[in-house]
Design an enzyme around this catalytic site. Structure first.
Site, PDB file in Angstrom:
ATOM      1  N   CYS A   2       0.846  -1.201   0.081  1.00 32.56           N
ATOM      2  CA  CYS A   2       0.012  -0.092   0.022  1.00 32.56           C
ATOM      3  C   CYS A   2       0.971   1.136  -0.003  1.00 32.56           C
ATOM      4  O   CYS A   2       2.167   1.202   0.281  1.00 32.56           O
ATOM      5  CB  CYS A   2      -0.955   0.109   1.260  1.00 32.56           C
ATOM      6  N   ARG A  27       2.767   2.125  -7.399  1.00 35.61           N
ATOM      7  CA  ARG A  27       2.712   1.061  -6.541  1.00 35.61           C
ATOM      8  C   ARG A  27       1.449   0.320  -6.694  1.00 35.61           C
ATOM      9  O   ARG A  27       1.435  -0.934  -6.332  1.00 35.61           O
ATOM     10  CB  ARG A  27       2.943   1.190  -4.934  1.00 35.61           C
ATOM     11  N   TRP A  74      -3.840  -1.630  -1.548  1.00 36.06           N
ATOM     12  CA  TRP A  74      -3.627  -2.744  -2.446  1.00 36.06           C
ATOM     13  C   TRP A  74      -4.208  -3.926  -1.705  1.00 36.06           C
ATOM     14  O   TRP A  74      -3.678  -4.449  -0.781  1.00 36.06           O
ATOM     15  CB  TRP A  74      -2.238  -2.947  -2.873  1.00 36.06           C
ATOM     16  N   ASN A 100       0.020  -0.805   6.168  1.00 34.30           N
ATOM     17  CA  ASN A 100       0.655  -1.546   4.920  1.00 34.30           C
ATOM     18  C   ASN A 100       1.015  -2.938   5.422  1.00 34.30           C
ATOM     19  O   ASN A 100       2.065  -2.954   6.095  1.00 34.30           O
ATOM     20  CB  ASN A 100       1.630  -0.615   4.360  1.00 34.30           C
ATOM     21  N   GLY A 101       0.621  -4.157   4.887  1.00 35.84           N
ATOM     22  CA  GLY A 101       1.107  -5.244   5.262  1.00 35.84           C
ATOM     23  C   GLY A 101       0.032  -6.323   5.822  1.00 35.84           C
ATOM     24  O   GLY A 101      -1.420  -6.006   5.452  1.00 35.84           O
ATOM     25  N   GLU A 485      11.036 -20.951 -18.223  1.00 35.76           N
ATOM     26  CA  GLU A 485      10.472 -19.511 -17.808  1.00 35.76           C
ATOM     27  C   GLU A 485      11.770 -18.675 -18.118  1.00 35.76           C
ATOM     28  O   GLU A 485      11.730 -17.495 -18.708  1.00 35.76           O
ATOM     29  CB  GLU A 485      10.502 -19.631 -16.246  1.00 35.76           C
ATOM     30  N   LYS A 489      11.903 -15.158 -20.370  1.00 35.49           N
ATOM     31  CA  LYS A 489      12.546 -14.061 -19.979  1.00 35.49           C
ATOM     32  C   LYS A 489      13.425 -13.318 -20.900  1.00 35.49           C
ATOM     33  O   LYS A 489      13.197 -12.394 -21.417  1.00 35.49           O
ATOM     34  CB  LYS A 489      12.998 -14.099 -18.506  1.00 35.49           C
ATOM     35  N   GLU A 492      11.706 -12.125 -24.354  1.00 37.67           N
ATOM     36  CA  GLU A 492      10.560 -10.956 -24.336  1.00 37.67           C
ATOM     37  C   GLU A 492      11.356  -9.812 -24.022  1.00 37.67           C
ATOM     38  O   GLU A 492      10.822  -8.756 -24.602  1.00 37.67           O
ATOM     39  CB  GLU A 492       9.611 -11.360 -23.280  1.00 37.67           C
ATOM     40  N   HIS A 508      17.098 -35.324 -30.027  1.00 35.59           N
ATOM     41  CA  HIS A 508      15.946 -35.576 -31.089  1.00 35.59           C
ATOM     42  C   HIS A 508      15.684 -34.791 -32.029  1.00 35.59           C
ATOM     43  O   HIS A 508      14.842 -34.877 -32.935  1.00 35.59           O
ATOM     44  CB  HIS A 508      14.753 -36.260 -30.242  1.00 35.59           C
ATOM     45  N   LYS A 607       1.261  -5.926 -20.558  1.00 35.60           N
ATOM     46  CA  LYS A 607       1.024  -6.741 -19.264  1.00 35.60           C
ATOM     47  C   LYS A 607       0.043  -7.536 -19.042  1.00 35.60           C
ATOM     48  O   LYS A 607       0.424  -8.684 -18.482  1.00 35.60           O
ATOM     49  CB  LYS A 607       1.266  -5.328 -18.181  1.00 35.60           C
TER      50      LYS A 607
HETATM   51  C1  AGP Z   1       5.451 -12.924 -18.684  1.00 35.27           C
HETATM   52  O1  AGP Z   1       6.526 -12.046 -18.240  1.00 35.27           O
HETATM   53  C2  AGP Z   1       4.596 -12.336 -19.541  1.00 35.27           C
HETATM   54  N1  AGP Z   1       4.324 -10.960 -19.323  1.00 35.27           N
HETATM   55  C3  AGP Z   1       3.266 -13.021 -19.883  1.00 35.27           C
HETATM   56  O2  AGP Z   1       3.783 -14.258 -20.081  1.00 35.27           O
HETATM   57  C4  AGP Z   1       2.221 -13.176 -18.616  1.00 35.27           C
HETATM   58  O3  AGP Z   1       2.806 -14.110 -17.949  1.00 35.27           O
HETATM   59  C5  AGP Z   1       0.904 -13.743 -19.336  1.00 35.27           C
HETATM   60  O4  AGP Z   1       0.309 -12.927 -20.195  1.00 35.27           O
HETATM   61  C6  AGP Z   1      -0.046 -14.289 -18.333  1.00 35.27           C
HETATM   62  O5  AGP Z   1      -0.309 -12.994 -17.661  1.00 35.27           O
HETATM   63  P1  AGP Z   1      -1.361 -13.172 -16.327  1.00 35.27           P
HETATM   64  O6  AGP Z   1      -0.463 -13.931 -15.282  1.00 35.27           O
HETATM   65  O7  AGP Z   1      -1.727 -11.768 -15.759  1.00 35.27           O
HETATM   66  O8  AGP Z   1      -2.387 -14.089 -16.673  1.00 35.27           O
END
Ligand code: AGP
Length: 612
Positions: A2, A27, A74, A100-101, A485, A489, A492, A508, A607
């Protein structure tokens, strides 16, 4: 996570509080509120939603006074409504608290307070503090506010920062820090308090940083700090030289780097109040019964992108500890086939935002087939949270960078707790084993910090890899889940082509792409397949590949196979991805930085993807 503001001085408090809250907007928040003390009386105004709503409500009310506190929330306990927004008052309206917490033991405190005749107006954990302070003040005439606050927090456990105002003692604001951040700005005849530096910079650059276990009494003339036992603490002001943009990012160059570094604290918050030493797990928001869990025949895990990779980790743990078959399914695929989801299925839907269209569509499909839905999400009150039967909040705090880091790591910790809970209820994991795993889980925040402390090694490696065109990631079992993962990273944010493979699959087909100098990250934390992965590393070396291992401290064998080794502290193999991902996140970040990319907003990506 928060936003907190406090002001005591000679100017009108309201515009200063609102301006500070606006500067803390990054935030994230879902509701906000202010309390202003004037003429011996406290006026509170709160509003769910955008800060503009609160501004309108508070300005219309014309709150006047030169002492006040403000908060952006939040949500962690209770939905984001006007009622649940802070500040919260005691029964008399003379004490107000922002927080906050998390107060871990708030339910038992609330029950006891209600039994003693207190009336609660919100669903929050925070409100118990206002009533506890009310009781402490009523215990005798002339109890100073700081003493009442000290008595109240002595009864509360958890991680928090709290700020308290009392109309009977208008010459002070009292604040306590227990893990959540608090900073005091020292102005001329005014003292300002905030949860983060950007909210202070318009007024002063001289600050006192409150540490855990400290209590501060703010007056117009400055602040005195003491421990929670009342011992005085002397500290010199620190001069802040950051510009406003740097301050928002906590001094880091990008939100992503800040969020990577927040992971130890985020992990701590995910687990807070949910694990005990006897191996029990208490998942607030998860309401399934033992009977429902014993009747389950299958678990479906569905998500997208990083959240899906987190789901692959959950699959291993649920299968291993709860002995339930688990089907991980990309949300965008699930609904376009004929998934054999039945009423005996638990569907675990994972989403940071809780608004991803593909995940929501998959959940609705599972629902029509009679499945119970358990959401693992970061956003309280999100669509996913509202539509699910059970909600396990990961408590990562707002994640701003498009590339997910702290949300991923907290999704892992949340699913580890879920798998333990399922295992305990199905009696497929013994109490001693569960207790041992809980010890390992609780040690993860400190170990994550150790990995972050080794960032220099990764930074140097990034210089070597910044010009690479293709990078591969290999691993077996849970190492494969983490490799996927790590690879995402890098793609992207650095725009370097990368692929993750189950190490045994390399030969393979994809091995054809490995030539002299091709970087191949090999994750080797899973001891039961360690030798097998070494054989796959040999296949890479034989083609001239540049092998970079992610391995435990003390694993000397790996140095015979890999030119570079990124080390992580030892943990239970089942939890290793929580640590193994950190150097890979840092690597992606530093490669992207060296390539001059827009790290927080990579091209073509959003996002939260709210279209199918
Ligand atoms: C991850 O770095 C990406 N931004 C993307 O793969 C993300 O995880 C995916 O779009 C799912 O989003 P969400 O967790 O908000 O559902």
């Amino acid at each position: 996570m928060c936003g907190i503001m406090g002001y005591i001085g000679h100017r009108d408090a309201l515009p200063i509080l609102l301006d500070g809250l606006r500067r803390l907007e990054y935030r994230g928040y879902d509701s906000a509120g202010v309390a202003v003390l004037g003429n011996g009386h406290i006026e509170v105004r709160k509003a769910a939603g955008k800060l503009a709503r609160l501004t309108e409500v508070a300005q219309t009310a014309g709150l006047l006074g030169s002492v006040g506190i403000g908060h952006t929330r939040w949500a962690t306990h209770g939905l984001p409504t006007d009622q649940n927004a802070h500040p919260h008052s005691d029964c008399t309206g003379s004490v107000v608290v922002i927080h906050n917490g998390i107060i871990e033991n708030f339910l038992s405190l609330k029950e006891a307070l209600v039994a003693r005749g207190h009336t609660f107006r919100s669903d929050t954990d925070t409100e118990v503090l206002a009533h506890l302070i009310e009781e402490a003040l009523a215990a005798g005439a002339g109890v100073p506010l700081e003493e009442a606050v000290r008595r109240a927090v002595a009864q509360a456990s958890g991680a928090y920062a709290i700020v308290v105002l009392c109309s009977d003692q208008p010459d002070r604001i009292v604040a306590v820090r227990q893990i959540s951040p608090l900073i005091i700005g020292l102005g001329r005849d005014e003292t300002i308090l905030a949860s983060d530096i950007p909210a202070l910079l318009a007024h002063t650059r001289d600050v006192l940083i409150i540490e855990d276990g400290e209590l501060a009494v703010l007056t117009r003339r400055g602040a005195t700090i003491q421990t929670l036992d009342g011992a005085p603490v002397r500290k010199a002001p620190v001069r802040i030289t950051w510009d406003a943009e740097m301050a928002e990012k906590g001094g880091y160059a990008h939100f992503m780097l800040k969020e990577i570094h927040e992971q130890p604290r985020a992990l701590q918050e995910t687990m807070m109040g949910r694990l005990d030493a006897e191996g029990r797990v208490e998942l607030d928001g998860v309401a399934y019964t033992d009977e429902q869990i014993r009747a389950l025949q299958k678990v479906w895990v569905t998500a997208c992108g990083t959240a899906y990779h987190a789901g692959l980790f959950g699959r291993w743990l649920i299968e291993h500890w709860a002995k339930l078959p688990v089907e991980p399914d990309l949300a965008s695929e699930l609904r376009y086939r004929d998934p054999l989801i039945t009423p005996q299925t638990l569907t675990v839907a994972i989403s940071q935002s809780g608004e991803t269209a593909d995940t929501l569509a998959a959940v609705r499909e599972a629902r029509t087939r009679g499945s119970r839905i358990l959401a693992v999400t970061n956003v309280v009150g999100s669509t996913l949270a509202r539509e699910a039967d059970d909600v396990l909040y990961v408590r990562a705090g707002p994640e701003i960078a498009v590339a997910s880091s702290k949300a991923y790591i907290t999704m892992l910790a949340a699913q580890a707790m879920l798998a333990l809970d399922l295992g305990r209820r199905r009696e497929t994991i013994t109490p001693p084993r569960a207790a041992a795993l809980i010890q390992q889980l609780k040690a993860l925040p400190a170990k994550a910090q150790e990995v972050l402390n080794r960032e220099d090694v990764v930074r140097r490696l990034a210089e070597r890899l910044a010009a690479a065109d293709h990078v591969f990631y290999i691993g077996r079992g849970l190492d494969y889940a983490a490799a996927m993962e790590g690879s995402l990273k890098l793609k992207e944010i650095s725009y370097v082509h990368s692929e993750a493979l189950a190490a045994g699959e390399l030969k393979h087909g994809t091995l054809a792409l490995v030539t002299k100098g091709t970087p191949v990250f090999a994750l080797v934390t899973q001891r039961h397949v360690y030798e097998k992965t070494l054989s796959n590393i040999q296949e890479v070396k034989a083609r001239g590949g540049d092998v970079i291992a992610v391995a435990y401290d003390g694993d000397e064998e790996i140095t015979k196979y890999a030119g570079t080794v990124l080390r992580i502290p030892r943990t239970d193999d089942m939890l290793a991805p929580v640590l193994a991902i950190i150097p890979l996140q840092l690597l992606a970040y530093h490669v992207a930085r060296l390539r001059g990319n827009d790290i927080d907003q990579p091209r073509n990506l959003a996002k939260s993807v709210t279209v199918e």
